[in-house]
Design a protein around this motif. Structure first.
Motif, PDB file in Angstrom:
ATOM      1  N   ALA A 179      91.159  87.054  86.810  1.00  0.00           N
ATOM      2  CA  ALA A 179      89.940  87.369  87.567  1.00  0.00           C
ATOM      3  C   ALA A 179      88.882  88.018  86.680  1.00  0.00           C
ATOM      4  CB  ALA A 179      90.276  88.281  88.749  1.00  0.00           C
ATOM      5  N   VAL A 180      89.295  88.568  85.536  1.00  0.00           N
ATOM      6  CA  VAL A 180      88.333  89.102  84.560  1.00  0.00           C
ATOM      7  C   VAL A 180      87.515  87.931  84.031  1.00  0.00           C
ATOM      8  CG1 VAL A 180      88.090  90.307  82.367  1.00  0.00           C
ATOM      9  CG2 VAL A 180      89.900  90.971  83.975  1.00  0.00           C
ATOM     10  N   PRO A 181      86.173  87.986  84.129  1.00  0.00           N
ATOM     11  CA  PRO A 181      85.342  86.784  83.905  1.00  0.00           C
ATOM     12  C   PRO A 181      85.517  86.104  82.556  1.00  0.00           C
ATOM     13  CG  PRO A 181      84.044  88.522  84.935  1.00  0.00           C
ATOM     14  CD  PRO A 181      85.359  89.123  84.575  1.00  0.00           C
ATOM     15  N   TRP A 182      85.827  86.854  81.486  1.00  0.00           N
ATOM     16  CA  TRP A 182      85.883  86.227  80.165  1.00  0.00           C
ATOM     17  C   TRP A 182      87.245  85.671  79.809  1.00  0.00           C
ATOM     18  CZ3 TRP A 182      89.123  88.569  76.550  1.00  0.00           C
ATOM     19  CH2 TRP A 182      89.446  89.913  76.772  1.00  0.00           C
ATOM     20  N   ARG A 183      88.256  85.913  80.639  1.00  0.00           N
ATOM     21  CA  ARG A 183      89.583  85.401  80.333  1.00  0.00           C
ATOM     22  C   ARG A 183      89.733  83.939  80.757  1.00  0.00           C
ATOM     23  NH1 ARG A 183      92.661  90.863  82.059  1.00  0.00           N
ATOM     24  NH2 ARG A 183      92.645  91.876  80.013  1.00  0.00           N
ATOM     25  N   GLY A 184      90.474  83.210  79.957  1.00  0.00           N
ATOM     26  CA  GLY A 184      90.676  81.794  80.227  1.00  0.00           C
ATOM     27  C   GLY A 184      89.469  80.942  79.910  1.00  0.00           C
ATOM     28  N   VAL A 185      88.489  81.513  79.210  1.00  0.00           N
ATOM     29  CA  VAL A 185      87.247  80.818  78.852  1.00  0.00           C
ATOM     30  C   VAL A 185      87.237  80.623  77.335  1.00  0.00           C
ATOM     31  CG1 VAL A 185      84.723  80.939  78.890  1.00  0.00           C
ATOM     32  CG2 VAL A 185      86.048  81.847  80.811  1.00  0.00           C
ATOM     33  N   TRP A 186      86.997  79.400  76.888  1.00  0.00           N
ATOM     34  CA  TRP A 186      87.094  79.084  75.463  1.00  0.00           C
ATOM     35  C   TRP A 186      86.187  79.957  74.606  1.00  0.00           C
ATOM     36  CZ3 TRP A 186      90.974  76.442  73.639  1.00  0.00           C
ATOM     37  CH2 TRP A 186      91.578  75.437  74.399  1.00  0.00           C
ATOM     38  N   GLU A 189      87.321  84.054  75.146  1.00  0.00           N
ATOM     39  CA  GLU A 189      88.681  84.466  74.787  1.00  0.00           C
ATOM     40  C   GLU A 189      89.204  83.688  73.581  1.00  0.00           C
ATOM     41  OE1 GLU A 189      92.628  86.011  77.104  1.00  0.00           O
ATOM     42  OE2 GLU A 189      91.618  84.260  77.929  1.00  0.00           O
ATOM     43  N   GLY A 190      88.609  82.527  73.334  1.00  0.00           N
ATOM     44  CA  GLY A 190      88.990  81.748  72.162  1.00  0.00           C
ATOM     45  C   GLY A 190      90.060  80.716  72.444  1.00  0.00           C
ATOM     46  N   GLY A 191      90.899  80.941  73.451  1.00  0.00           N
ATOM     47  CA  GLY A 191      91.973  80.015  73.777  1.00  0.00           C
ATOM     48  C   GLY A 191      92.888  80.622  74.817  1.00  0.00           C
ATOM     49  N   GLY A 192      93.949  79.904  75.149  1.00  0.00           N
ATOM     50  CA  GLY A 192      94.923  80.376  76.119  1.00  0.00           C
ATOM     51  C   GLY A 192      96.053  81.120  75.438  1.00  0.00           C
ATOM     52  N   PRO A 193      97.284  81.006  75.954  1.00  0.00           N
ATOM     53  CA  PRO A 193      98.388  81.791  75.404  1.00  0.00           C
ATOM     54  C   PRO A 193      98.720  81.483  73.945  1.00  0.00           C
ATOM     55  CG  PRO A 193      99.162  80.240  77.085  1.00  0.00           C
ATOM     56  CD  PRO A 193      97.687  80.286  77.179  1.00  0.00           C
ATOM     57  N   GLU A 229      94.514  76.293  78.243  1.00  0.00           N
ATOM     58  CA  GLU A 229      95.865  76.004  78.705  1.00  0.00           C
ATOM     59  C   GLU A 229      96.523  77.277  79.235  1.00  0.00           C
ATOM     60  OE1 GLU A 229      97.057  78.013  74.948  1.00  0.00           O
ATOM     61  OE2 GLU A 229      95.279  77.074  75.753  1.00  0.00           O
ATOM     62  N   ASP A 230      97.612  77.128  80.006  1.00  0.00           N
ATOM     63  CA  ASP A 230      98.442  78.291  80.329  1.00  0.00           C
ATOM     64  C   ASP A 230      99.866  78.135  79.802  1.00  0.00           C
ATOM     65  OD1 ASP A 230      99.419  76.522  82.252  1.00  0.00           O
ATOM     66  OD2 ASP A 230      98.553  77.593  83.958  1.00  0.00           O
ATOM     67  N   VAL A 231     100.149  77.011  79.133  1.00  0.00           N
ATOM     68  CA  VAL A 231     101.432  76.815  78.473  1.00  0.00           C
ATOM     69  C   VAL A 231     101.258  75.784  77.365  1.00  0.00           C
ATOM     70  CG1 VAL A 231     102.173  75.015  80.088  1.00  0.00           C
ATOM     71  CG2 VAL A 231     103.890  76.318  78.812  1.00  0.00           C
ATOM     72  N   ALA A 366      85.391  74.561  67.270  1.00  0.00           N
ATOM     73  CA  ALA A 366      85.855  75.071  68.567  1.00  0.00           C
ATOM     74  C   ALA A 366      87.271  74.586  68.792  1.00  0.00           C
ATOM     75  CB  ALA A 366      84.952  74.598  69.698  1.00  0.00           C
ATOM     76  N   LEU A 367      88.130  75.438  69.318  1.00  0.00           N
ATOM     77  CA  LEU A 367      89.535  75.081  69.455  1.00  0.00           C
ATOM     78  C   LEU A 367      89.764  73.976  70.474  1.00  0.00           C
ATOM     79  CD1 LEU A 367      91.438  78.487  69.205  1.00  0.00           C
ATOM     80  CD2 LEU A 367      90.752  76.907  67.413  1.00  0.00           C
ATOM     81  N   HIS A 368      88.831  73.782  71.410  1.00  0.00           N
ATOM     82  CA  HIS A 368      88.989  72.690  72.373  1.00  0.00           C
ATOM     83  C   HIS A 368      88.584  71.351  71.775  1.00  0.00           C
ATOM     84  CE1 HIS A 368      84.641  72.832  72.882  1.00  0.00           C
ATOM     85  NE2 HIS A 368      84.749  74.130  73.173  1.00  0.00           N
ATOM     86  N   GLY A 369      87.867  71.365  70.656  1.00  0.00           N
ATOM     87  CA  GLY A 369      87.497  70.137  69.971  1.00  0.00           C
ATOM     88  C   GLY A 369      86.680  69.163  70.791  1.00  0.00           C
TER      89      GLY A 369
END
Length: 386
Positions: A179-186, A189-193, A229-231, A366-369
């Motif tokens: 729910a924190v706005p910057w989490r899960g955003v490329w 946060e730069g990436g997921g787990p 991603e989350d996994v 960018a890590l999402h390419g």
């Protein structure tokens, strides 16, 4: 300011500024600095945060004289020797460059920055001087007595050649976390787990096993409504021929961090969560190994837990000596390169080889390419609190 080679007096206190006054600064950076200041000349001279109330409360609680909301002003007025960054990854490049240009060394919380392009821009700012300033990344899991001992055993092949490895970061993060706005955003946060959580264990794996050669991977977005991603899972081949599996997850209620390395003559395994001690390492000898030899492998020595304090102690020694610290430059870049390659392999379905991602490759920037189904589709929050 403190200059290591032209003014090598160890009596001069190292002047430190903390940038970002949130949980990681309060829970890790400040305690490490405070503990080390009790045994060496070190002074926390300032703290910086975009939230005036937060930085003022932080300074009041810690007895720090100078709170700031402007990094450039702090750098100009306080001239710190070392800046510790405890801010979200999207700010790391600009903040690190500003500190380096002001003549300060930098200790930057992981993830280092959102892309290899950002990291290389930071490294370019270190300049050609042999005595710094340098920018190091917080990779505290490779510091401490346990990792040092096992690294030596593997480097000397005391247990034989490393053959098979497993690297696991299976943690749990619920909807409130995202729910924190910057989490899960490329871009923030730069990436997921793989980037924000598993990078610690992957960094330790590389530190123990040596350079990697190629990687294949998969990534999924199974539960959380996020950009990243989350996994993820990956297969890695190292230059020495050893092979490893890697799992990074925020979907795992039974949380654990684990590294296991099977060598010709023994298995060494680390099981912990957010930090390890000697007791968290286990060495199982192969049949036929004498008890005397196995006992020697298990001789970890005095227990020094992995921690921010353990890494920072070494960095301060390097600062005073004017030498490049561990987890800076190429040594700091290698884990970000592996994470970047993991994403490229997962999103393209191909095999990625070490060294192939450079300028012109979409994954370099960018890590999402810009991969379909993974590239950002929503606006990033304009302001992210430190």
């Amino acid at each position: 300011m403190f200059v290591t080679t032209s003014n090598p007096s160890h009596r001069e206190p190292v002047r430190v500024a903390i940038v970002g006054t949130g949980a990681i600064a309060r829970g890790s950076h400040l305690p490490a600095l405070t503990a080390l200041a009790s045994g060496q000349p070190l002074e926390i001279v300032a703290a910086v945060d975009v939230d005036a109330a937060s930085v003022e409360a932080f300074c009041a609680d810690a007895g720090i004289a100078h709170p700031y909301t402007d990094l450039d002003r702090m750098l100009a007025e306080q001239r710190p020797d070392l800046v510790t960054l405890a801010t979200p990854p999207r700010f790391h490049r600009d903040q690190t460059v500003a500190a380096l240009r002001a003549g300060a060394w930098v200790w930057c919380e992981k993830p280092p920055c959102p892309s290899l392009e950002d990291f290389d821009a930071i490294e370019a700012e270190e300049g050609a001087q042999q005595n710094g300033p340098y920018a190091a990344i917080v990779f505290q899991h490779r510091f401490g007595s346990g990792s040092r001992h096992v690294r030596e055993l593997l480097a000397t092949q005391a247990m034989g050649r490393p053959l098979v490895a497993h690297c696991q970061t299976t943690w749990y993060r619920d909807e409130a976390y995202y729910a924190v706005p910057w989490r899960g955003v490329w871009s923030s946060e730069g990436g997921g787990p793989a980037m924000g959580h598993g990078i610690h264990q992957m960094d330790l794996l590389l530190d123990l096993m040596g350079p990697w050669a190629e990687i294949r991977a998969m990534a999924g977005r199974l539960v959380h409504d996020v950009e990243t991603e989350d996994v993820s899972t990956a297969l890695i081949r190292f230059e020495n021929g050893a092979m490893a599996t890697v799992v990074n997850s925020v979907l795992s209620p039974d949380e654990v961090s684990r590294i296991r390395i099977d060598c010709e003559r023994a298995t060494v395994e680390l099981t912990h969560l957010y930090g390890h001690r000697n007791a968290d390492w286990r060495i199982t000898p192969a049949p036929g190994i004498t008890s005397e030899e196995a006992d020697a492998w298990r001789g970890f020595g005095p227990d020094v837990p992995s921690s921010h304090e353990a890494q920072l102690r070494g960095l301060l020694e390097d600062l005073r000596a004017g030498r490049r610290p561990r987890s800076s430059g190429a040594d700091g870049r290698k884990s970000l390169e592996l994470v970047t390659a993991l994403y490229k392999a997962a999103f393209t379905g191909g095999t990625v080889r070490a060294g192939e991602i450079g300028p012109g490759d979409p994954y370099y920037a960018a890590l999402h390419g810009n991969a379909a189904g993974w590239a950002p589709e929503r606006e990033v929050p304009a302001e992210v609190p430190a």
